[in-house]
Enzyme design. Structure first.
Site, PDB file in Angstrom:
ATOM      1  CB  CYS A 107      -0.321  -0.808  11.844  1.00  0.00           C
ATOM      2  SG  CYS A 107       1.365  -1.133  11.353  1.00  0.00           S
ATOM      3  CG  PHE A 130       7.690  -1.648   9.336  1.00  0.00           C
ATOM      4  CD1 PHE A 130       6.382  -1.218   9.171  1.00  0.00           C
ATOM      5  CD2 PHE A 130       7.932  -3.002   9.400  1.00  0.00           C
ATOM      6  CE1 PHE A 130       5.334  -2.130   9.069  1.00  0.00           C
ATOM      7  CE2 PHE A 130       6.895  -3.922   9.294  1.00  0.00           C
ATOM      8  CZ  PHE A 130       5.596  -3.486   9.137  1.00  0.00           C
ATOM      9  CG  HIS A 135      -2.036   2.523   9.052  1.00  0.00           C
ATOM     10  ND1 HIS A 135      -0.895   3.192   9.457  1.00  0.00           N
ATOM     11  CD2 HIS A 135      -1.658   1.232   8.880  1.00  0.00           C
ATOM     12  CE1 HIS A 135       0.110   2.340   9.534  1.00  0.00           C
ATOM     13  NE2 HIS A 135      -0.328   1.148   9.180  1.00  0.00           N
ATOM     14  CG  ASN A 154       3.444   1.025   8.354  1.00  0.00           C
ATOM     15  OD1 ASN A 154       3.206   1.555   9.443  1.00  0.00           O
ATOM     16  ND2 ASN A 154       2.891  -0.115   7.978  1.00  0.00           N
TER      17      ASN A 154
HETATM   18  C1  LIG Z   1       4.727  -2.103  -1.605  1.00  0.00           C
HETATM   19  C2  LIG Z   1       4.809  -3.621  -1.501  1.00  0.00           C
HETATM   20  C3  LIG Z   1       5.610  -3.994  -0.249  1.00  0.00           C
HETATM   21  C4  LIG Z   1       5.570  -4.152  -2.712  1.00  0.00           C
HETATM   22  O1  LIG Z   1       4.865  -3.758  -3.887  1.00  0.00           O
HETATM   23  P1  LIG Z   1       4.910  -4.649  -5.210  1.00  0.00           P
HETATM   24  O2  LIG Z   1       6.356  -4.849  -5.613  1.00  0.00           O
HETATM   25  O3  LIG Z   1       3.992  -4.052  -6.229  1.00  0.00           O
HETATM   26  O4  LIG Z   1       4.245  -5.985  -4.657  1.00  0.00           O
HETATM   27  P2  LIG Z   1       4.347  -7.475  -5.122  1.00  0.00           P
HETATM   28  O5  LIG Z   1       3.060  -8.100  -4.735  1.00  0.00           O
HETATM   29  O6  LIG Z   1       4.746  -7.596  -6.595  1.00  0.00           O
HETATM   30  O7  LIG Z   1       5.499  -8.082  -4.219  1.00  0.00           O
HETATM   31  C5  LIG Z   1       6.878  -7.976  -4.537  1.00  0.00           C
HETATM   32  C6  LIG Z   1       7.571  -9.169  -3.937  1.00  0.00           C
HETATM   33  O8  LIG Z   1       7.419  -9.142  -2.512  1.00  0.00           O
HETATM   34  C7  LIG Z   1       6.786 -10.346  -2.074  1.00  0.00           C
HETATM   35  N1  LIG Z   1       5.894 -10.006  -0.970  1.00  0.00           N
HETATM   36  C8  LIG Z   1       4.885  -9.093  -0.955  1.00  0.00           C
HETATM   37  N2  LIG Z   1       4.305  -9.064   0.250  1.00  0.00           N
HETATM   38  C9  LIG Z   1       4.949  -9.971   1.007  1.00  0.00           C
HETATM   39  C10 LIG Z   1       4.822 -10.384   2.366  1.00  0.00           C
HETATM   40  N3  LIG Z   1       3.913  -9.855   3.152  1.00  0.00           N
HETATM   41  N4  LIG Z   1       5.684 -11.335   2.818  1.00  0.00           N
HETATM   42  C11 LIG Z   1       6.645 -11.864   2.008  1.00  0.00           C
HETATM   43  N5  LIG Z   1       6.808 -11.502   0.734  1.00  0.00           N
HETATM   44  C12 LIG Z   1       5.987 -10.583   0.228  1.00  0.00           C
HETATM   45  C13 LIG Z   1       6.016 -10.844  -3.279  1.00  0.00           C
HETATM   46  O9  LIG Z   1       5.792 -12.248  -3.182  1.00  0.00           O
HETATM   47  C14 LIG Z   1       6.972 -10.512  -4.406  1.00  0.00           C
HETATM   48  O10 LIG Z   1       8.017 -11.459  -4.418  1.00  0.00           O
HETATM   49  P3  LIG Z   1       8.657 -11.950  -5.809  1.00  0.00           P
HETATM   50  O11 LIG Z   1       7.532 -12.553  -6.595  1.00  0.00           O
HETATM   51  O12 LIG Z   1       9.716 -12.937  -5.435  1.00  0.00           O
HETATM   52  O13 LIG Z   1       9.202 -10.716  -6.459  1.00  0.00           O
HETATM   53  C15 LIG Z   1       3.376  -4.183  -1.466  1.00  0.00           C
HETATM   54  O14 LIG Z   1       3.443  -5.594  -1.528  1.00  0.00           O
HETATM   55  C16 LIG Z   1       2.593  -3.756  -0.257  1.00  0.00           C
HETATM   56  O15 LIG Z   1       2.218  -2.604  -0.115  1.00  0.00           O
HETATM   57  N6  LIG Z   1       2.317  -4.694   0.646  1.00  0.00           N
HETATM   58  C17 LIG Z   1       1.513  -4.430   1.840  1.00  0.00           C
HETATM   59  C18 LIG Z   1       2.384  -4.258   3.016  1.00  0.00           C
HETATM   60  C19 LIG Z   1       1.684  -4.653   4.253  1.00  0.00           C
HETATM   61  O16 LIG Z   1       1.145  -5.746   4.370  1.00  0.00           O
HETATM   62  N7  LIG Z   1       1.711  -3.763   5.246  1.00  0.00           N
HETATM   63  C20 LIG Z   1       1.379  -4.097   6.606  1.00  0.00           C
HETATM   64  C21 LIG Z   1       0.066  -3.593   7.083  1.00  0.00           C
HETATM   65  S1  LIG Z   1      -0.054  -3.826   8.797  1.00  0.00           S
HETATM   66  C22 LIG Z   1       1.007  -2.749   9.415  1.00  0.00           C
HETATM   67  O17 LIG Z   1       0.937  -1.680   8.886  1.00  0.00           O
HETATM   68  C23 LIG Z   1       1.975  -2.991  10.505  1.00  0.00           C
HETATM   69  C24 LIG Z   1       2.501  -4.069  11.022  1.00  0.00           C
HETATM   70  C25 LIG Z   1       3.677  -4.068  11.900  1.00  0.00           C
HETATM   71  C26 LIG Z   1       4.158  -5.283  12.316  1.00  0.00           C
HETATM   72  C27 LIG Z   1       5.265  -5.370  13.113  1.00  0.00           C
HETATM   73  C28 LIG Z   1       5.959  -4.232  13.511  1.00  0.00           C
HETATM   74  O18 LIG Z   1       7.066  -4.353  14.279  1.00  0.00           O
HETATM   75  C29 LIG Z   1       5.479  -3.008  13.082  1.00  0.00           C
HETATM   76  C30 LIG Z   1       4.361  -2.935  12.278  1.00  0.00           C
END
Ligand SMILES: CC(C)(COP(=O)(O)OP(=O)(O)OC[C@H]1O[C@@H](n2cnc3c(N)ncnc32)[C@H](O)[C@@H]1OP(=O)(O)O)[C@@H](O)C(=O)NCCC(=O)NCCSC(=O)/C=C/c1ccc(O)cc1
Length: 403
Positions: free
Chosen positions: A173, A221, A326, A359
């Protein structure tokens, strides 16, 4: 000052180094493109994914992905990989079968052709012929061969054989940010250089059946390409005038965060690892990177006189700038908003791109720049571009929007 030597026939040869350009590099044309294969609304993504990967029996995972998708701030995404292609290649869904070769064969054409569509738009806006391009910087996480997508793109666009090509692979990214930083250096150090930056990303190298570890990747993604023409003065006849000046660029690696974000080429394609810590780590480090960038790269109080100081005066100055961030994920933008105490509309371009496309890894930042310049008349003079990726690496660039 030139240096003298002999050409072997006793005649003196004077080598005149190419002089530097005038002023900072600037973006002279911006273009974006998405694959035409699949336009996927986010509200049906989880159902579709589980159906086409024969995973409907994993009901808990499906519910979890549905919930995550609802919180991403994404409305739709574009994909190259169609249901028909997936049905014809069962190896893409079976981690026991090798599939890297299939994926590479698909990307060999798809990645440069997507880049070509974005580049054609950037070149048209720039206003000069492709033969005037002197350098190409290509970034993708889908390059596994040589010669690679950069040469294919050069051929598709009819660039001249002396074009100086560089391909950046697996930067993820922050690839778009790094490519723009490199283009700035090339343009400023080679008078008359015109650099085409091309970023082209497609998830088909990493697509697989859903499992406990890859749900967030599946949820955010998408596929897309972005291209920018970069050059510095003196400007040529018929050339677009600067859209954004690229005033100062720097890269920061957050120490001891190698584990947080990464990609690995395997027999089954590219595996990625995305730690739950990523949004927090970015939030904790973003302000330091910005302060360093606005100080001209010095990690001290020696402010660079020609850059605006975000620390001058009273109160929070970050709202005086425009922002090209980003959109790695909704939570990353939320954390940046919080840390920098930004007014709600400051990250509007990033949130718009996240909503419309998801993304698209390294290409995403070009979409954000493209969106921002549509709002140019409303922007303050100074701004900042930021991109994040494996390392954890943070690319920061101070931008100026000329009046
Ligand atoms: C919008 C999300 C995805 C969800 O929002 P949410 O529902 O308010 O967030 P939660 O914190 O409540 O998470 C929901 C669930 O997902 C889980 N979770 C939350 N992130 C995680 C996690 N990285 N792992 C594995 N479980 C998780 C979290 O534990 C939880 O699980 P559970 O308690 O069982 O419902 C939010 O967590 C978010 O924006 N996360 C950031 C995403 C992120 O790290 N982006 C990557 C930046 S780097 C980049 O851009 C590129 C890298 C890339 C790499 C390879 C490629 O091929 C291409 C590109």
């Amino acid at each position: 000052m030139g240096s003298c030597g002999s050409n072997g026939h006793g005649t003196a040869v004077v080598v005149v180094p190419r002089p530097h350009a005038e002023g900072p590099a600037a973006m002279l044309g911006i273009g974006t493109a998405n694959p035409t294969g699949v336009l996927m609304p986010q509200d049906v993504f989880a159902d579709t994914l589980f159906r086409i990967t024969n995973s409907d029996h994993l009901t808990e995972l499906k519910h979890k992905l549905t919930r995550i998708c609802g919180n991403t701030g994404i409305d739709k995404r574009h994909f190259h990989l169609t249901e028909e292609t997936l049905a014809a290649h069962p190896e893409l869904l079976d981690p026991e079968l090798p599939s890297l070769g299939t994926r590479v064969d698909m990307t060999v054409d798809a990645v440069p052709k997507l880049a070509q569509r974005a580049a054609a738009k950037a070149i048209a806006e720039w206003g000069r012929p492709p033969a005037d391009i002197t350098h190409l910087v290509f970034t993708t996480y889908s390059a596994c061969g040589a010669p690679s997508a950069d040469l294919r793109l050069a051929t598709l666009l009819g660039l001249r054989p002396t074009v100086s090509r560089t391909i950046l692979s697996l930067h993820g990214c922050y690839g778009g940010g790094r490519a723009l930083g490199l283009a700035k250096e090339l343009a400023e150090n080679n008078r008359g250089a015109r650099v085409l930056v091309a970023c082209s990303e497609t998830t088909l190298v990493c697509f697989g059946a859903p499992d406990g570890g890859n749900l967030v990747g599946h949820a955010i993604f998408g596929d897309g390409a972005g291209a920018v023409i970069v050059g510095a003065g003196p400007f040529l006849d018929g050339e677009q005038r600067p859209i954004f000046e690229m005033v100062h660029a720097m890269q920061t690696t957050v120490p001891k965060t190698e584990h947080a974000l990464g990609m690995q080429v395997t027999g089954g394609g590219i595996d990625f690892h995305l730690s739950i810590q990523v949004p927090t780590l970015i939030g904790q480090n973003v302000e330091r990177c910005l302060l360093n960038a606005f100080r001209g790269g010095h990690d001290d109080d020696d402010d660079d006189a020609h850059l605006p100081s975000p620390l001058s005066g009273n109160g929070n100055k970050w709202n005086d700038f425009f922002w090209a961030v980003h959109p790695g994920g909704r939570q990353i933008l939320d954390n940046i908003d919080k840390v920098l105490k930004l007014e709600p509309e400051k990250l509007a371009a990033s949130r718009h791109v996240l909503r419309e496309y998801g993304n698209m890894s390294g290409a995403t930042i070009v979409f954000v720049l493209d969106e921002l310049r549509q709002r140019r008349s409303l922007l303050p003079e100074w701004g900042s571009m930021m991109a994040f990726g494996p390392g954890i690496t943070i690319e920061t660039m101070v931008l100026r929007c000329p009046r």
